[in-house]
Scaffold this motif. Structure first.
Motif, PDB file in Angstrom:
ATOM      1  N   MET A   1      15.895  14.086   3.805  1.00  0.00           N
ATOM      2  CA  MET A   1      15.377  13.205   4.808  1.00  0.00           C
ATOM      3  C   MET A   1      14.954  11.889   4.154  1.00  0.00           C
ATOM      4  N   LYS A   2      15.096  10.808   4.883  1.00  0.00           N
ATOM      5  CA  LYS A   2      14.675   9.492   4.395  1.00  0.00           C
ATOM      6  C   LYS A   2      13.351   9.142   5.060  1.00  0.00           C
ATOM      7  N   ILE A   3      12.331   8.931   4.221  1.00  0.00           N
ATOM      8  CA  ILE A   3      10.977   8.742   4.726  1.00  0.00           C
ATOM      9  C   ILE A   3      10.416   7.413   4.241  1.00  0.00           C
ATOM     10  N   LEU A   4       9.878   6.653   5.181  1.00  0.00           N
ATOM     11  CA  LEU A   4       9.170   5.416   4.883  1.00  0.00           C
ATOM     12  C   LEU A   4       7.688   5.700   5.022  1.00  0.00           C
ATOM     13  N   ILE A   5       6.922   5.386   3.991  1.00  0.00           N
ATOM     14  CA  ILE A   5       5.476   5.554   4.037  1.00  0.00           C
ATOM     15  C   ILE A   5       4.845   4.169   4.061  1.00  0.00           C
ATOM     16  N   VAL A   6       4.115   3.889   5.124  1.00  0.00           N
ATOM     17  CA  VAL A   6       3.423   2.608   5.243  1.00  0.00           C
ATOM     18  C   VAL A   6       2.080   2.760   4.536  1.00  0.00           C
ATOM     19  N   GLY A   7       1.967   2.095   3.406  1.00  0.00           N
ATOM     20  CA  GLY A   7       0.754   2.182   2.596  1.00  0.00           C
ATOM     21  C   GLY A   7       0.970   3.007   1.353  1.00  0.00           C
ATOM     22  N   ALA A   8       0.576   2.460   0.218  1.00  0.00           N
ATOM     23  CA  ALA A   8       0.738   3.162  -1.061  1.00  0.00           C
ATOM     24  C   ALA A   8      -0.597   3.250  -1.782  1.00  0.00           C
TER      25      ALA A   8
ATOM     26  N   GLN B   1       7.525   7.917 -10.014  1.00  0.00           N
ATOM     27  CA  GLN B   1       8.336   6.695  -9.911  1.00  0.00           C
ATOM     28  C   GLN B   1       9.590   6.890  -9.068  1.00  0.00           C
ATOM     29  N   ASP B   2       9.706   8.033  -8.436  1.00  0.00           N
ATOM     30  CA  ASP B   2      10.889   8.341  -7.642  1.00  0.00           C
ATOM     31  C   ASP B   2      10.722   7.814  -6.219  1.00  0.00           C
TER      32      ASP B   2
ATOM     33  N   ALA C   1      -4.146   5.829  -2.244  1.00  0.00           N
ATOM     34  CA  ALA C   1      -4.284   7.208  -2.723  1.00  0.00           C
ATOM     35  C   ALA C   1      -3.604   8.202  -1.792  1.00  0.00           C
ATOM     36  N   VAL C   2      -3.788   8.066  -0.494  1.00  0.00           N
ATOM     37  CA  VAL C   2      -3.200   9.005   0.466  1.00  0.00           C
ATOM     38  C   VAL C   2      -1.678   8.886   0.473  1.00  0.00           C
ATOM     39  N   GLY C   3      -1.181   7.671   0.594  1.00  0.00           N
ATOM     40  CA  GLY C   3       0.264   7.470   0.632  1.00  0.00           C
ATOM     41  C   GLY C   3       0.971   7.961  -0.616  1.00  0.00           C
ATOM     42  N   LEU C   4       0.375   7.701  -1.782  1.00  0.00           N
ATOM     43  CA  LEU C   4       1.004   8.126  -3.031  1.00  0.00           C
ATOM     44  C   LEU C   4       1.044   9.641  -3.172  1.00  0.00           C
ATOM     45  N   VAL C   5      -0.023  10.318  -2.780  1.00  0.00           N
ATOM     46  CA  VAL C   5      -0.035  11.784  -2.892  1.00  0.00           C
ATOM     47  C   VAL C   5       0.987  12.403  -1.934  1.00  0.00           C
ATOM     48  N   TYR C   6       1.001  11.940  -0.685  1.00  0.00           N
ATOM     49  CA  TYR C   6       2.007  12.448   0.247  1.00  0.00           C
ATOM     50  C   TYR C   6       3.410  12.085  -0.235  1.00  0.00           C
ATOM     51  N   GLY C   7       3.583  10.868  -0.717  1.00  0.00           N
ATOM     52  CA  GLY C   7       4.893  10.439  -1.199  1.00  0.00           C
ATOM     53  C   GLY C   7       5.405  11.298  -2.338  1.00  0.00           C
ATOM     54  N   GLN C   8       4.530  11.604  -3.279  1.00  0.00           N
ATOM     55  CA  GLN C   8       4.949  12.437  -4.399  1.00  0.00           C
ATOM     56  C   GLN C   8       5.334  13.835  -3.906  1.00  0.00           C
ATOM     57  N   GLY C   9       4.542  14.394  -3.001  1.00  0.00           N
ATOM     58  CA  GLY C   9       4.869  15.713  -2.466  1.00  0.00           C
ATOM     59  C   GLY C   9       6.197  15.721  -1.731  1.00  0.00           C
TER      60      GLY C   9
ATOM     61  N   ARG D   1       9.003  15.396  -4.294  1.00  0.00           N
ATOM     62  CA  ARG D   1       9.204  16.684  -4.979  1.00  0.00           C
ATOM     63  C   ARG D   1      10.000  17.658  -4.113  1.00  0.00           C
ATOM     64  N   ALA D   2       9.821  17.551  -2.808  1.00  0.00           N
ATOM     65  CA  ALA D   2      10.538  18.431  -1.879  1.00  0.00           C
ATOM     66  C   ALA D   2      11.976  17.974  -1.651  1.00  0.00           C
TER      67      ALA D   2
END
Length: 130
Positions: free
Chosen positions: A1-8, A59-60, A10-18, A21-22
């Motif tokens: 899936m292609k996901i755009l996260i608005v905001g990087a 960094q992914d 603490a919250v955005g980075l943790v969700y983004g990394q998870g 990883r998936a």
């Protein structure tokens, strides 16, 4: 899936990394002034009560700062990892034009934020969770 996260933050980075990883392709929408800080990746420290802290480089991900650049891509989901005050300041017309039928995932617990989004997007296109 292609996901755009608005905001990087603490919250955005943790969700983004998870999400990365998936196996999902993660892109952050950020203010241009933060691009240099994030371009080489970020160091995340996972703290555990009983185990030593674990330091990881994340960094992914890609970075975008302009809604026209978002419009040039397709995203399946858009996660709003910003505070309620920032949600109210989003350029909704530009977002709608750029996002098409992407599902919005709002991480804010506010019913007022959900109401604000449903005034612009169909409720079935919004996932509310915290």
């Amino acid at each position: 899936m292609k996901i755009l996260i608005v905001g990087a933050g603490a919250v955005g980075l943790v969700y983004g990394q998870g999400l990365a990883r998936a196996g999902h392709a993660v892109t952050f929408f950020i203010k241009e002034k933060y691009r240099a800080e994030l371009e080489g990746g970020v160091t995340l420290i996972r703290q555990h009560r009983l185990l030593p802290d674990k330091t990881e480089i994340f960094q992914d991900f890609d970075l975008l700062s302009d809604w026209s650049a978002v419009a040039a891509r397709h995203f399946d989901q858009v996660w709003l990892a910003i505070p309620s005050t920032a949600v109210r300041q989003l350029p909704f017309a530009a977002m709608q034009a750029a996002l098409g039928d992407a599902t919005l995932v709002m991480l804010q617990p506010s019913a007022a934020d959900y109401q604000l989004l449903t005034e612009r997007w169909p409720a079935e296109q919004i996932v509310s969770g915290m």
